[in-house]
Design a protein around this motif. Structure first.
Motif, PDB file in Angstrom:
ATOM      1  N   TRP A 284       0.856  -1.193   0.000  1.00  0.00           N
ATOM      2  CA  TRP A 284       0.000   0.000   0.000  1.00  0.00           C
ATOM      3  C   TRP A 284       0.892   1.243   0.000  1.00  0.00           C
ATOM      4  CZ3 TRP A 284      -1.243   3.211   4.620  1.00  0.00           C
ATOM      5  CH2 TRP A 284      -0.358   2.976   5.677  1.00  0.00           C
ATOM      6  N   PRO A 285       0.336   2.428  -0.309  1.00  0.00           N
ATOM      7  CA  PRO A 285       1.157   3.642  -0.317  1.00  0.00           C
ATOM      8  C   PRO A 285       1.455   4.139   1.092  1.00  0.00           C
ATOM      9  CG  PRO A 285      -1.104   4.195  -0.870  1.00  0.00           C
ATOM     10  CD  PRO A 285      -1.045   2.693  -0.794  1.00  0.00           C
ATOM     11  N   GLU A 286       2.268   3.375   1.810  1.00  0.00           N
ATOM     12  CA  GLU A 286       2.632   3.746   3.176  1.00  0.00           C
ATOM     13  C   GLU A 286       3.266   5.133   3.165  1.00  0.00           C
ATOM     14  OE1 GLU A 286       5.004   1.890   7.030  1.00  0.00           O
ATOM     15  OE2 GLU A 286       4.569   0.667   5.264  1.00  0.00           O
ATOM     16  N   PRO A 287       2.842   6.024   4.075  1.00  0.00           N
ATOM     17  CA  PRO A 287       3.336   7.401   4.021  1.00  0.00           C
ATOM     18  C   PRO A 287       4.846   7.528   4.139  1.00  0.00           C
ATOM     19  CG  PRO A 287       1.347   7.303   5.334  1.00  0.00           C
ATOM     20  CD  PRO A 287       1.733   5.874   5.040  1.00  0.00           C
ATOM     21  N   PHE A 288       5.458   6.707   5.023  1.00  0.00           N
ATOM     22  CA  PHE A 288       6.916   6.857   5.188  1.00  0.00           C
ATOM     23  C   PHE A 288       7.560   5.531   5.582  1.00  0.00           C
ATOM     24  CE2 PHE A 288      10.831   8.430   7.203  1.00  0.00           C
ATOM     25  CZ  PHE A 288      11.290   9.239   6.189  1.00  0.00           C
ATOM     26  N   GLY A 289       7.706   5.267   6.867  1.00  0.00           N
ATOM     27  CA  GLY A 289       8.351   4.026   7.313  1.00  0.00           C
ATOM     28  C   GLY A 289       9.566   4.305   8.179  1.00  0.00           C
ATOM     29  N   ARG A 290       9.327   4.527   9.489  1.00  0.00           N
ATOM     30  CA  ARG A 290      10.434   4.872  10.390  1.00  0.00           C
ATOM     31  C   ARG A 290      11.425   3.731  10.542  1.00  0.00           C
ATOM     32  NH1 ARG A 290      12.310   8.506  13.402  1.00  0.00           N
ATOM     33  NH2 ARG A 290      10.612   9.940  12.943  1.00  0.00           N
ATOM     34  N   THR A 291      10.962   2.476  10.480  1.00  0.00           N
ATOM     35  CA  THR A 291      11.897   1.362  10.634  1.00  0.00           C
ATOM     36  C   THR A 291      12.922   1.339   9.509  1.00  0.00           C
ATOM     37  OG1 THR A 291      10.351  -0.123   9.490  1.00  0.00           O
ATOM     38  CG2 THR A 291      10.259  -0.069  11.896  1.00  0.00           C
ATOM     39  N   ILE A 292      12.557   1.865   8.344  1.00  0.00           N
ATOM     40  CA  ILE A 292      13.522   1.936   7.239  1.00  0.00           C
ATOM     41  C   ILE A 292      14.665   2.866   7.607  1.00  0.00           C
ATOM     42  CG2 ILE A 292      13.847   2.724   4.858  1.00  0.00           C
ATOM     43  CD1 ILE A 292      11.075   1.697   4.221  1.00  0.00           C
ATOM     44  N   LEU A 293      14.326   4.016   8.209  1.00  0.00           N
ATOM     45  CA  LEU A 293      15.383   4.946   8.646  1.00  0.00           C
ATOM     46  C   LEU A 293      16.291   4.280   9.670  1.00  0.00           C
ATOM     47  CD1 LEU A 293      13.846   8.523   9.110  1.00  0.00           C
ATOM     48  CD2 LEU A 293      14.966   7.515   7.112  1.00  0.00           C
ATOM     49  N   GLU A 294      15.697   3.568  10.620  1.00  0.00           N
ATOM     50  CA  GLU A 294      16.495   2.931  11.657  1.00  0.00           C
ATOM     51  C   GLU A 294      17.426   1.880  11.056  1.00  0.00           C
ATOM     52  OE1 GLU A 294      13.307   3.440  15.348  1.00  0.00           O
ATOM     53  OE2 GLU A 294      13.538   1.490  14.357  1.00  0.00           O
ATOM     54  N   ALA A 295      16.907   1.097  10.126  1.00  0.00           N
ATOM     55  CA  ALA A 295      17.739   0.078   9.485  1.00  0.00           C
ATOM     56  C   ALA A 295      18.888   0.712   8.711  1.00  0.00           C
ATOM     57  CB  ALA A 295      16.893  -0.779   8.548  1.00  0.00           C
ATOM     58  N   MET A 296      18.607   1.816   8.027  1.00  0.00           N
ATOM     59  CA  MET A 296      19.665   2.494   7.274  1.00  0.00           C
ATOM     60  C   MET A 296      20.678   3.126   8.215  1.00  0.00           C
ATOM     61  SD  MET A 296      17.271   4.079   4.233  1.00  0.00           S
ATOM     62  CE  MET A 296      18.574   4.752   3.176  1.00  0.00           C
ATOM     63  N   GLN A 297      20.203   3.688   9.336  1.00  0.00           N
ATOM     64  CA  GLN A 297      21.125   4.200  10.351  1.00  0.00           C
ATOM     65  C   GLN A 297      22.059   3.103  10.845  1.00  0.00           C
ATOM     66  OE1 GLN A 297      17.995   6.411  12.881  1.00  0.00           O
ATOM     67  NE2 GLN A 297      19.910   7.330  13.513  1.00  0.00           N
ATOM     68  N   ALA A 298      21.523   1.887  10.942  1.00  0.00           N
ATOM     69  CA  ALA A 298      22.316   0.755  11.416  1.00  0.00           C
ATOM     70  C   ALA A 298      23.236   0.196  10.332  1.00  0.00           C
ATOM     71  CB  ALA A 298      21.391  -0.347  11.937  1.00  0.00           C
ATOM     72  N   GLY A 299      23.235   0.827   9.152  1.00  0.00           N
ATOM     73  CA  GLY A 299      24.144   0.411   8.091  1.00  0.00           C
ATOM     74  C   GLY A 299      23.686  -0.795   7.306  1.00  0.00           C
ATOM     75  N   LEU A 300      22.365  -0.991   7.216  1.00  0.00           N
ATOM     76  CA  LEU A 300      21.835  -2.132   6.469  1.00  0.00           C
ATOM     77  C   LEU A 300      21.368  -1.709   5.083  1.00  0.00           C
ATOM     78  CD1 LEU A 300      19.605  -3.961   9.118  1.00  0.00           C
ATOM     79  CD2 LEU A 300      21.882  -4.614   8.333  1.00  0.00           C
ATOM     80  N   PRO A 301      21.533  -2.562   4.079  1.00  0.00           N
ATOM     81  CA  PRO A 301      20.813  -2.355   2.825  1.00  0.00           C
ATOM     82  C   PRO A 301      19.339  -2.631   3.069  1.00  0.00           C
ATOM     83  CG  PRO A 301      21.953  -4.451   2.775  1.00  0.00           C
ATOM     84  CD  PRO A 301      22.361  -3.793   4.067  1.00  0.00           C
ATOM     85  N   VAL A 302      18.471  -1.885   2.404  1.00  0.00           N
ATOM     86  CA  VAL A 302      17.024  -2.042   2.588  1.00  0.00           C
ATOM     87  C   VAL A 302      16.380  -2.401   1.255  1.00  0.00           C
ATOM     88  CG1 VAL A 302      14.865  -0.890   3.207  1.00  0.00           C
ATOM     89  CG2 VAL A 302      16.948  -0.433   4.530  1.00  0.00           C
ATOM     90  N   VAL A 303      15.655  -3.499   1.253  1.00  0.00           N
ATOM     91  CA  VAL A 303      14.850  -3.901   0.101  1.00  0.00           C
ATOM     92  C   VAL A 303      13.414  -3.472   0.365  1.00  0.00           C
ATOM     93  CG1 VAL A 303      13.872  -5.869  -1.148  1.00  0.00           C
ATOM     94  CG2 VAL A 303      16.308  -5.844  -0.536  1.00  0.00           C
ATOM     95  N   ALA A 304      12.781  -2.821  -0.617  1.00  0.00           N
ATOM     96  CA  ALA A 304      11.417  -2.331  -0.439  1.00  0.00           C
ATOM     97  C   ALA A 304      10.637  -2.481  -1.731  1.00  0.00           C
ATOM     98  CB  ALA A 304      11.421  -0.874   0.014  1.00  0.00           C
ATOM     99  N   THR A 305       9.320  -2.407  -1.614  1.00  0.00           N
ATOM    100  CA  THR A 305       8.473  -2.403  -2.794  1.00  0.00           C
ATOM    101  C   THR A 305       8.387  -0.980  -3.345  1.00  0.00           C
ATOM    102  OG1 THR A 305       6.623  -2.346  -1.239  1.00  0.00           O
ATOM    103  CG2 THR A 305       7.109  -4.433  -2.315  1.00  0.00           C
ATOM    104  N   ASP A 306       8.105  -0.900  -4.625  1.00  0.00           N
ATOM    105  CA  ASP A 306       8.138   0.389  -5.323  1.00  0.00           C
ATOM    106  C   ASP A 306       6.781   1.085  -5.221  1.00  0.00           C
ATOM    107  OD1 ASP A 306       9.471   2.342  -6.634  1.00  0.00           O
ATOM    108  OD2 ASP A 306       9.607   1.328  -8.558  1.00  0.00           O
TER     109      ASP A 306
END
Length: 374
Positions: A284-306
């Protein structure tokens, strides 16, 4: 500049990322000397100071039907005789109140758009509960026109992503003024030292609420497209948990899938550091996604839907796939795993540059100055 921040709930009352983001906004506006903020919340009856910000909790209001909490909040705020230069509505449910109050007081208003409460959920790929479906077909059908009219008194909408703006333009707010302002990093979020773990497998991680729109079922299905070198940890709880457990049990990869349920926040941060790839498979068109920021802060690559805000946050096209595409998720995961060290460094740098308070707070300041100038 005096800013009144109006929100249904405010920490330590906690329901999700929206409350965290409201707290960060209030505290960082004060810390950057942009505004003197007073928070007006509707999750109790109490006056206190939270993180250096005065918080006035004026009443307990229900969530449904939307007319009732908005009427209660409007009357309570009228009684407060607000002394502010700008009204800022946060966490959606009381946006009609703020629009109505702005028109009454002649005080300019902005509103963060971070959810879709006045839109039928089926229109944005969310499967509504029976209660929500009945509400949409009855009470909301009659409430919606008046609540939208009240919202239109707001001078400037601040969607978390352009995806949110597009949804609102299609659902009754085509001529409104918008300025995209994303969520900001939590400066108190501390990334523990990375651990390699005991497993030689690539560790995949999902963190979030378990409901249909989050697309976790497609992530479980993706495990059947991945070799035995991959294992998956799913952290969170929600109405889909039992069905996801059954789906995992029926998967050929069942021994490599772990649904932990909800765990304390301290353990969530450690989960980031023992993972190799973070996956956000929403449909769905999720507005943002705070867990994505946290994962990126932790130095992880993030896979997501477009789709939605996550597609705008994840910068690598090779790590984005179509929603509900389990084989596409698997391909992206393999690419992320192969290049995880390089992409992890890129992500950590990007979030510091794009989502730090030093970058985001001036965007709020510019929005306030814009409505005051107009």
């Amino acid at each position: 500049m005096k800013t009144a921040l109006v929100t249904p709930r405010y920490p330590p009352t906690h329901a999700g990322g929206g409350e965290i983001s409201a707290r960060l906004l209030a505290e960082q506006l004060q810390e950057h000397n942009v505004a003197d903020v007073t928070v007006y919340a509707f999750d109790g009856e109490k006056e206190e100071t939270v993180g250096g910000v005065p918080v006035r909790r004026l009443a307990d209001v229900p969530q449904y039907p939307y007319t009732l909490p908005n009427e209660i909040a409007y009357r309570k705020l009228r009684e407060e005789d607000l002394d502010c230069d700008v009204l800022h509505a946060y966490n959606m449910h009381l946006h009609p109140t703020v629009g109505r109050l702005s028109a009454h007081l002649g005080v300019p208003a902005v509103a963060t758009l971070n959810a879709y409460p006045l839109i039928d959920w089926g229109d944005i790929s969310i499967t509504p509960s029976l209660q929500r479906k009945v509400y949409e077909r009855t009470v909301l059908r009659f409430e919606r026109p008046r609540l939208k009219r009240q919202m239109r008194n707001i001078d400037l909408f601040l969607p978390l992503s352009s995806a949110v703006e597009q949804v609102y333009r299609k659902h009754g707010f085509a001529d409104a003024d918008y300025e995209v302002v994303p969520n900001m990093l939590d400066p108190s979020f501390e990334v523990p030292e990375r651990t390699s773990g005991d497993s030689e497998r690539t560790q995949l991680l999902y963190v979030g609420y378990l409901r249909d729109s989050k697309g976790v079922r497609h992530l479980i299905d993706a495990m059947d497209h991945l070799c035995s070198a991959y294992e998956l940890k799913i952290v969170g709880d929600g109405p889909e948990k039992e069905s996801l457990e059954r789906r995992a049990a029926a998967s050929e990869a069942n021994e490599r899938i772990d649904l932990t349920g909800e765990i304390p926040y301290e353990r969530v941060t450690k989960a980031y550091t023992s993972a190799d790839v973070f996956v956000h498979p929403g449909v769905w068109p999720e507005p943002f996604g705070r867990t994505i920021l946290e994962a990126m802060q932790a130095g992880l690559p993030v896979v997501a839907t477009d789709v939605g805000g996550p597609a705008e946050t994840v910068p690598q096209p090779a790590l984005r796939c179509e929603p509900a595409d389990s084989s596409g998720l698997a391909v992206c995961i393999e690419h992320a795993s192969k290049h995880r060290d390089r992409i992890g460094v890129e992500n950590a740098h990007l979030v510091r540059e794009r989502y730090s308070s030093d970058t985001v707070v001036p965007q709020f300041e510019a929005a306030y100055e814009r409505v005051l100038g107009e």
